[in-house]
Design an enzyme around this catalytic site. Structure first.
Site, short mmCIF file in Angstrom:
data_model
loop_
_atom_site.label_atom_id
_atom_site.label_comp_id
_atom_site.label_asym_id
_atom_site.label_seq_id
_atom_site.Cartn_x
_atom_site.Cartn_y
_atom_site.Cartn_z
N SER A 55 31.49 22.58 36.45
CA SER A 55 31.79 21.33 35.78
C SER A 55 31.15 21.35 34.41
O SER A 55 30.12 22.00 34.21
CB SER A 55 31.25 20.15 36.58
OG SER A 55 29.92 19.88 36.16
N LYS A 56 31.79 20.63 33.49
CA LYS A 56 31.25 20.73 32.14
C LYS A 56 29.91 20.02 32.01
O LYS A 56 29.20 20.22 31.06
CB LYS A 56 32.28 20.29 31.10
CG LYS A 56 32.57 18.84 30.98
CD LYS A 56 33.55 18.66 29.82
CE LYS A 56 33.70 17.18 29.58
NZ LYS A 56 34.65 16.79 28.63
N ARG A 57 29.58 19.22 33.03
CA ARG A 57 28.26 18.58 33.00
C ARG A 57 27.15 19.60 33.22
O ARG A 57 26.07 19.49 32.66
CB ARG A 57 28.20 17.50 34.09
CG ARG A 57 26.91 16.74 34.05
CD ARG A 57 26.74 15.80 35.23
NE ARG A 57 25.32 15.73 35.55
CZ ARG A 57 24.84 15.27 36.66
NH1 ARG A 57 25.65 14.83 37.60
NH2 ARG A 57 23.55 15.25 36.87
N ARG A 58 27.41 20.58 34.06
CA ARG A 58 26.33 21.52 34.40
C ARG A 58 26.54 22.94 33.88
O ARG A 58 25.60 23.70 33.77
CB ARG A 58 26.20 21.59 35.93
CG ARG A 58 25.71 20.33 36.59
CD ARG A 58 25.58 20.54 38.09
NE ARG A 58 26.85 20.92 38.67
CZ ARG A 58 27.71 20.05 39.18
NH1 ARG A 58 27.42 18.78 39.20
NH2 ARG A 58 28.87 20.44 39.66
N THR A 67 31.92 25.70 30.50
CA THR A 67 33.28 25.83 31.02
C THR A 67 34.29 26.11 29.91
O THR A 67 35.44 26.38 30.19
CB THR A 67 33.72 24.53 31.73
OG1 THR A 67 33.53 23.45 30.82
CG2 THR A 67 32.92 24.28 32.98
#
Ligand code: GLU
Length: 506
Positions: free
Chosen positions: A253-256, A259
């Site tokens: 995910s682009k949060r973690r 990507t």
């Protein structure tokens, strides 16, 4: 196999995702194996989030990786247009056809009704949310609602009993009780199609023979199969590829995670290494080989060797493989050209030189001033990032809000950064010059001084700046899952001072 036709169907709603490259790659390999055709279709039915810039970036990112398509919005082809926003009439026509055949119906549920149904089904622990209350209206009732001018959507009339069974070419037999499948909305009240309708209609009209896509779509497949049946069409074969997972075992995910394809390009990875690495994610070669060309894998590609469960995307492994490519796949005489093409083009160097002009005593200072641009791992520490009493926790939260603020903006300019940084400062009650500026210098350059900060942000570009912000947040101890949700709420309400008051007392 004859006339194999495969496709990827990305939505242009953000920076091109590494998962899009992964899917493109396996579709291409499959197409090569069977002398088939690979198609790029742009699924831009989400009108609010789709942007032409993002579409352009998909083309650029895939071309950079050497993943080329034979039919698509830019190159045309016999089954175009290949951009869904140019095909709205087709979807409407098809939705009407299903209405006429009694395979779909008009649903007049209001937003309040839907909310209420969601609550009820949540309380009952049910999978599907909509209670089908408009499924069996009489002609008269429908006419009366229409005469009142009530808006409606068109929903698919999925079977109420029994199971949907299909043979996924990767996962095997998949059985889903129809009771768990919602009466999917096909056409929204504004007349625009949902993903499900547009996707199936296009796959059929574009003569797609094999749908090779990520695991996350497997739960949509029963709806798709029912659509094929309702239209009286032969469905394609389905191959659901294992998901890319982060080291924490969760979906990338682009949060973690990193990507964005552009992040990898800008960080100096080689396209051939990335492609090789991505094939390792979903496939194992018979001889356990790890270093091979796309032609090699395509030659004997066997769907039985596709992995069934998620694949861990380990950046360390990617770096190792990339190094193997630098050592073994680039002729020494070509090396400097490859490096130059990567990061030392005149256009960029001119911009950097301009930013350094008033800061150099001699040209000998130039590399030092702009080295931040060419390195991947900046020296970070809490001491560097947190000046004048800024707390690490506060700094991490401010950086998270900066990401959200930047994500809300299409404009990626130095002025928009500055505005975001100022807004966040105000919301958090931080000192812009003494706390925010050092925090951002540290985050972007790994030092407290350098060329003009916000211009550097702009030149660095979104994916890399984002990656640096994430890294700085990590160094600061990050934002825990629980706090993340609270923070997100506080951010949307633009009420961050009380967020910290609450935290201080909790
Ligand atoms: N538009 C979908 C996506 O963004 C396509 C999924 C599919 O391949 O059916 O990935």
């Amino acid at each position: 196999m004859e006339n194999v036709r495969v496709r990827i169907a990305p939505s242009p709603t953000g920076d091109p995702h590494i998962g899009t490259a992964y899917m493109a790659l396996f579709n291409i390999i499959f197409a090569r194996r069977h002398n088939g055709t690979f198609i790029l279709r742009i699924e831009d039915t989400d009108q609010k989030r789709s942007l032409p810039e993002y579409e352009e970036n998909i083309f650029k990112a895939l071309n950079w990786l050497g993943l080329h398509w034979e039919e698509g919005p830019d190159v045309g082809g016999p089954y175009g247009p290949y951009r869904q926003s140019e095909r709205y009439d087709i979807y409407k026509e098809h939705a009407m056809l299903l209405l006429k055949r009694g395979k779909a119906y008009k649903c007049f549920a209001t937003a309040e009704e839907l909310e209420e149904m969601r609550e009820v089904s949540k309380a009952m622990g049910k999978v599907s949310g909509y209670d089908r209350r408009y499924r069996n209206l009489s002609e008269e009732e429908i006419k009366a609602f229409e005469a009142e001018g009530r808006p409606y959507v068109i929903r698919l009339k999925v079977p109420l009993t029994g199971n949907c069974e299909f043979e996924d070419k990767v996962k095997g037999k998949i059985v889903t009780p129809w009771a768990d499948v919602d009466d999917q909305v096909l056409l929204k009240s504004d007349g625009f199609p949902t993903y499900h309708l547009a996707n199936v209609v296009d796959d059929h009209l574009m003569k797609i023979t094999h749908v090779i896509r990520g695991d996350e779509w497997i739960s949509s497949t029963p709806k798709h199969l029912y659509l094929y049946e309702a239209f009286g069409w032969q469905p394609p074969e389905f191959l659901h590829m294992p998901l890319l997972l982060g080291l924490d075992g969760k979906k990338l995910s682009k949060r973690r995670n990193h990507t964005s394809i552009e992040y990898y390009r800008a960080s100096g990875y080689l396209p051939e290494a990335i492609c090789n690495f991505l094939t390792l994610m979903g496939y194992s070669m018979p001889n356990e080989k790890e270093f091979y060309s796309r032609e090699e894998i395509a030659k004997d590609f066997d769907v039985n060797r596709i992995g069934k469960s998620g694949a861990i995307f380990d950046e360390k492994k990617l770096s190792w493989l990339n190094q193997q490519y630098i050592i073994n796949a680039i002729e020494p005489k070509d090396l400097w050209k490859r490096i130059k093409d990567w990061g030392f083009q005149d256009e960029l160097m001119e911009k950097l030189a301009f930013l350094c002009q008033t800061r150099m005593r001699t040209f000998g200072d130039f590399m030092e001033l702009c080295s931040f641009f060419f390195v991947n791992d900046l020296p970070l520490s809490t001491e560097l990032l947190c000046q004048k009493g800024l707390l690490p926790e506060q700094a991490a939260a401010a950086l998270q809000c900066l990401i959200w603020s930047l994500d809300e903006k299409v404009d990626w300019s130095s002025a928009s950064f500055e505005a975001s940084a100022k807004e966040i400062c105000e919301l958090f009650g931080l000192n812009f010059k003494k706390q925010m500026i050092p925090l951002l210098f540290g985050t972007i350059m790994g030092k407290l001084q350098g060329p003009p900060l916000f211009d550097c942000f702009e030149i660095l570009g979104k994916p890399r700046a984002r990656a640096r912000i994430l890294r700085a947040m990590e160094c600061l101890g990050g934002v825990s899952n629980k706090k993340y949700q609270k923070l997100e709420k506080a951010w949307h309400a633009r009420d961050l001072k009380s967020f910290f008051d609450q935290n201080a007392s909790s």
